[in-house]
Design a protein around this motif. Sequence first.
Motif, short mmCIF file in Angstrom:
data_model
loop_
_atom_site.label_atom_id
_atom_site.label_comp_id
_atom_site.label_asym_id
_atom_site.label_seq_id
_atom_site.Cartn_x
_atom_site.Cartn_y
_atom_site.Cartn_z
N PHE A 396 -5.30 15.12 -0.63
CA PHE A 396 -5.19 13.67 -0.79
C PHE A 396 -4.35 13.35 -2.02
CE2 PHE A 396 -8.53 13.90 2.17
CZ PHE A 396 -8.86 12.64 2.64
N ASN A 397 -3.52 12.33 -1.90
CA ASN A 397 -2.76 11.81 -3.03
C ASN A 397 -3.62 10.79 -3.75
OD1 ASN A 397 -1.06 9.92 -4.50
ND2 ASN A 397 0.70 10.95 -3.57
N VAL A 398 -4.07 11.13 -4.97
CA VAL A 398 -5.02 10.27 -5.66
C VAL A 398 -4.43 8.90 -5.95
CG1 VAL A 398 -6.45 10.00 -7.73
CG2 VAL A 398 -6.27 12.24 -6.63
N ALA A 399 -3.17 8.83 -6.36
CA ALA A 399 -2.54 7.54 -6.66
C ALA A 399 -2.56 6.63 -5.44
CB ALA A 399 -1.12 7.75 -7.16
N LYS A 400 -2.28 7.21 -4.28
CA LYS A 400 -2.31 6.43 -3.04
C LYS A 400 -3.73 5.97 -2.72
CE LYS A 400 -0.91 6.49 1.83
NZ LYS A 400 -2.14 5.83 2.32
N GLN A 401 -4.71 6.84 -2.97
CA GLN A 401 -6.10 6.48 -2.71
C GLN A 401 -6.56 5.33 -3.61
OE1 GLN A 401 -7.97 7.81 -0.12
NE2 GLN A 401 -5.99 8.73 0.40
N VAL A 402 -6.11 5.35 -4.87
CA VAL A 402 -6.42 4.24 -5.78
C VAL A 402 -5.83 2.95 -5.23
CG1 VAL A 402 -6.00 3.27 -8.06
CG2 VAL A 402 -6.65 5.68 -7.84
N LYS A 403 -4.57 3.00 -4.83
CA LYS A 403 -3.88 1.81 -4.31
C LYS A 403 -4.57 1.28 -3.05
CE LYS A 403 0.70 0.32 -2.68
NZ LYS A 403 2.07 0.76 -2.36
N ASP A 404 -5.02 2.21 -2.19
CA ASP A 404 -5.62 1.80 -0.92
C ASP A 404 -7.07 1.33 -1.06
OD1 ASP A 404 -3.26 2.47 0.32
OD2 ASP A 404 -3.99 4.36 1.18
N HIS A 405 -7.82 1.96 -1.98
CA HIS A 405 -9.27 1.74 -1.98
C HIS A 405 -9.85 1.16 -3.27
CE1 HIS A 405 -9.40 3.72 1.88
NE2 HIS A 405 -8.74 4.76 1.39
N ASP A 406 -9.11 1.19 -4.37
CA ASP A 406 -9.62 0.60 -5.62
C ASP A 406 -8.46 0.01 -6.42
OD1 ASP A 406 -11.74 -0.05 -7.39
OD2 ASP A 406 -11.28 1.70 -8.64
N PRO A 407 -7.65 -0.86 -5.79
CA PRO A 407 -6.44 -1.35 -6.46
C PRO A 407 -6.72 -2.16 -7.72
CG PRO A 407 -6.88 -2.60 -4.46
CD PRO A 407 -7.81 -1.43 -4.45
N ASP A 408 -7.87 -2.81 -7.77
CA ASP A 408 -8.22 -3.62 -8.95
C ASP A 408 -9.04 -2.85 -9.97
OD1 ASP A 408 -6.92 -5.85 -7.82
OD2 ASP A 408 -8.71 -6.35 -6.66
N GLY A 409 -9.34 -1.59 -9.65
CA GLY A 409 -10.06 -0.74 -10.60
C GLY A 409 -11.53 -1.07 -10.75
N VAL A 410 -12.09 -1.85 -9.82
CA VAL A 410 -13.49 -2.26 -9.94
C VAL A 410 -14.42 -1.04 -9.93
CG1 VAL A 410 -15.37 -3.52 -8.80
CG2 VAL A 410 -13.07 -4.53 -8.92
N TYR A 411 -14.20 -0.17 -8.97
CA TYR A 411 -15.04 1.03 -8.85
C TYR A 411 -14.91 1.93 -10.09
CZ TYR A 411 -16.69 5.56 -7.13
OH TYR A 411 -17.34 6.77 -6.99
N GLN A 412 -13.67 2.13 -10.53
CA GLN A 412 -13.45 3.02 -11.68
C GLN A 412 -14.15 2.46 -12.93
OE1 GLN A 412 -9.12 4.53 -11.60
NE2 GLN A 412 -9.19 2.93 -10.02
N ARG A 413 -13.98 1.18 -13.17
CA ARG A 413 -14.63 0.58 -14.35
C ARG A 413 -16.14 0.66 -14.27
NH1 ARG A 413 -10.53 -3.15 -13.60
NH2 ARG A 413 -11.93 -4.64 -12.58
#
Length: 420
Positions: A396-413
Motif C-alpha cells: 500500500f502507498n501510505v500517502a495515497k491512503q492518507v489522501k483517500d481515508h484521512d485527508p483532514d488528519g482527524v484520525y491521525q490527530r
Amino acid sequence: MTTAIYWFRNDLRLEDNPALVLACKSADFLLPIYVHDKHLEEETPWGFPRISEHRKVFLQASLEDLRAQLRSLGSDLVELSGDFREVFSNLRTQLGVSQIYCEQIEAPEELQQVSALRDIGFEVQALWQSSMLDPHSLPFQLKQMPDIFTQFRQQIEKSKLRFAKPVDSVQAIPSLPNDGAAYGLQTGVYTKASNSLFIGGASGAHAHIHQYFERRLVDTYKLTRNQLVGMDYSSKFSPWLALGCCSARTIANALSDYENRYGANDGTYWLWFELLWRDYFRFLHFKYGARLYRSAGLGNNRSNPFDGLKFNQWASGNTGTPLVDAAMRELSKTGFLSNRMRQIVASFWIYDMQGDWRAGAAWFESQLIDYDVYSNQGNWLYIAGKGTDPRGGRPFNVAKQVKDHDPDGVYQRMWLNEAA
C-alpha cells in the motif's frame, strides 16, 4: 449412565452450537468446561506476550456471560488452568470420564490438541460449526476448492448458496456430574480494566446485532466500511464472532430476514460478501493446513529476516509515519483496528520496514480482541503475497491512503494526541 465433558473453545454460546446439542443428546451427565491453556501464557518467538490484557478481558466477560446462561439451565461453567493434557487427565481421574465433545478448529495447534487427547485415550467428537456455509453443501471438495477467492465466490453464487440454517438454542442441559461438585472452579481469572468499546458475551453480541439491523446501518455498509473513526462505519461483529459468542450462520440468517423485510441492496450484499471471505480463509485450512504457517507460506521465498529494533518501532507506533503510528497506538490502546488500517500497517511492516510477516501476524494475535486464527493468517499471507492471491502481494502507498481515508488528519490527530 454416560458422563461426558463439553469443552468450550471458540464457541462460547448456547445458540447454533451443534456440538453442544450432540453432547446434550448423548450424555446423562455433562460437565461444561473452558481451559486456560498455560501454553498461551508463554511469550512468542519474537519476545512479547501471546495474549494481551484486552483479549483477556474480552474473553473473561464472554465466559462470565456463558456461565450465567448455563446456570439459568441448571448447569455451570468450570474454568480450569494449566497444561490441557493434565487438565483433562485430572478430570478423568476424578470423574472416570473419557468422552469429550467440542467444536472442530482446523488450525495446526488446535488440531494437535485434539490429536494429543486421543493419543492419551480420550474419545473426542469434534464438530465443524464456525462457518456460514456448510462444507458438505459446497459445489466442490474442500481439498479441490478454488485457490482464488473470486472463483470460489462465483461457484458459491452459481450454486445459489447463501448460508446454512442455524440450529436452535440448547433448552436443557444434562445435570452436572457428582451433584454439581466443584472441579477446581475458577471465576474472574482476568479482571483488569480495558479501554475496549466491546463487552464480551453472547448477550452483548445479540444486543449489538439487533441494534445494527434495527438502525439499518447495513444499508450503508459498502459505502462506509473503509472509514477509520467510530462504531457505526462497519458491522463490528468480529469480536463476538472470533470467540463464537455468536455464529456466522446466525448473522447471515438475520441478514436474510432483513432483506426479506426491507429488500436487498449493495450494503446487504457486501456484508454477506465479507462473511464469505471469512469462510474462504477457513476452508483454505482444509486444503493447505500447516503450509499456511511456513515462513514461505504457499510460495518458495522465505519471509524477511526479523529485526527487533524495527519491530519495536512499528509495534509501539514510533515509525515516524503518522498514519501508521496512529493505527498502532489505537491497536495498543483498544485492542481493535479497522480493516483498512490493518491492511495499511501490515503492508508497511512487510514492504516499507522489510519485516517478517509472521512477527506481524503474531502481534495481531496478541493484541486484537477479534483475533481469529483463520482470518489473521489468511490476511497476512494475502498482504505478504505468500498465500493464494494471484497478484503476489499487496503493498500500500501510505500517502495515497492518507489522501483517500484521512485527508483532514482527524484520525491521525486523535490517536497521536491520545498517546502523547
